[in-house]
Design an enzyme around this catalytic site. Structure first.
Site, mmCIF file in Angstrom:
data_model
loop_
_atom_site.group_PDB
_atom_site.id
_atom_site.type_symbol
_atom_site.label_atom_id
_atom_site.label_comp_id
_atom_site.label_asym_id
_atom_site.label_seq_id
_atom_site.Cartn_x
_atom_site.Cartn_y
_atom_site.Cartn_z
ATOM 1 N N TYR A 1 0.837 -1.213 0.000
ATOM 2 C CA TYR A 1 0.000 0.000 0.000
ATOM 3 C C TYR A 1 0.872 1.263 0.000
ATOM 4 O O TYR A 1 0.631 2.201 -0.768
ATOM 5 C CB TYR A 1 -0.931 -0.020 1.212
ATOM 6 N N LYS B 1 1.154 4.344 -2.801
ATOM 7 C CA LYS B 1 0.888 5.756 -2.534
ATOM 8 C C LYS B 1 2.141 6.617 -2.777
ATOM 9 O O LYS B 1 2.031 7.785 -3.153
ATOM 10 C CB LYS B 1 0.334 5.929 -1.127
ATOM 11 N N ALA C 1 -8.196 7.960 8.279
ATOM 12 C CA ALA C 1 -9.436 8.729 8.199
ATOM 13 C C ALA C 1 -10.628 7.834 8.538
ATOM 14 O O ALA C 1 -10.641 6.645 8.212
ATOM 15 C CB ALA C 1 -9.584 9.312 6.792
#
Ligand code: NAI
Length: 243
Positions: free
Chosen positions: A144, A148, A177
């Protein structure tokens, strides 16, 4: 505020979480906001069109439909993304390909389809959703984080390529988030309450980032008040990076 009045914005992954909050905020500020998503069910005033960012034909058809229905395209929010857990040994090659295909190549596909329309807009902006994972050295997020990091680098490269065409390209780097994505992660943890507390503690401001806070940053980077800003990655992470 109606800074996006008369403009058309697409938000990939716009039917959930950060994308949905962004589409709603852009619409509240005057845009015709279109969620491009695998499952594009959204409530008015948002519009939803099905698109799979891993499928070039699907992306092109969706962008064509946006321009046919709404007449123009000014803002692209490249936000669709998927997660992956584990260290560098955890995922087989096909999982690396799948995640990079959604998180990185997907953004290139959407940009490729959108650029001819953006070139006609006096208010053209692209905002990519990166992540603090690209900077923070998070454990168990190898694939991941790599995806990014590529998004941040792609943002800078695209900004350089298109600045003289009047198209700005920026990114946001959210911390953890509070979205359905993180909800799913917590649900799968052995102790969701303890896991949530650990995620909150990881951020210096002591809580999760809200989707609306990320949306506010995206709207800033998509709008006229950031007209001299391109090639930046704006952290929205409670101080996780850099403190
Ligand atoms: P979410 O899971 O709530 O929403 C993601 C949306 O993307 C979903 O509606 C899903 O259907 C859509 N999507 C997935 N694959 C797609 C594809 N192939 N084509 C079109 N749509 C697709 O996730 P969330 O949390 O809102 O994440 C949005 C973005 O923010 C992602 O790029 C993620 O990497 C990034 N992000 C999220 C963080 C978090 O803690 N939630 C932190 C940092 C970055």
């Amino acid at each position: 505020m109606s800074e996006f009045e008369g403009l058309v914005a697409v938000v990939t992954g716009g039917a959930s979480g950060i994308g949905l909050a962004t589409a709603r905020l852009l619409a509240a500020r005057g845009a015709t906001a279109v969620a491009l998503d695998l499952d594009p069910r959204v409530d008015p005033p948002l519009h939803g069109i099905r698109a799979d960012v891993t499928d070039d034909g699907s992306v092109r058809a969706a962008i064509d439909e946006v321009v046919e229905r709404f007449g123009r395209l000014d803002v692209v929010v490249n936000n669709a993304g998927v997660g992956a857990q584990g260290d560098v040994t955890a995922n087989p090659d096909d999982e690396w390909s799948r995640v990079l295909d959604v998180n990185v190549v997907g953004m290139a596909r959407v940009a490729r389809a959108a650029l001819p329309h953006l070139r006609k807009s006096p208010s053209a902006a692209i905002v990519n959703t990166g992540s603090i994972a690209a900077w923070a050295g998070l454990p168990q997020r190898a694939l991941y984080s790599a995806s990014k990091g590529a998004v941040h680098a792609l943002t800078l490269a695209m900004a350089a390529d298109h600045v003289r065409e009047g198209i700005r390209v920026n990114a946001v780097a959210p911390g953890t988030a509070d979205t359905p994505w993180v909800g799913r992660l917590l649900d799968s943890a052995p102790d969701p309450v303890a896991e949530r507390a650990a995620l909150e503690a990881r951020q210096p401001h002591g809580r999760l980032v809200s989707a609306d806070e990320v949306a506010g940053a995206v709207a800033y980077l998509a709008g006229p008040l950031s007209g001299s800003t391109t090639g930046t990655v704006l952290a929205v992470d409670g101080g996780m990076h850099g403190l």
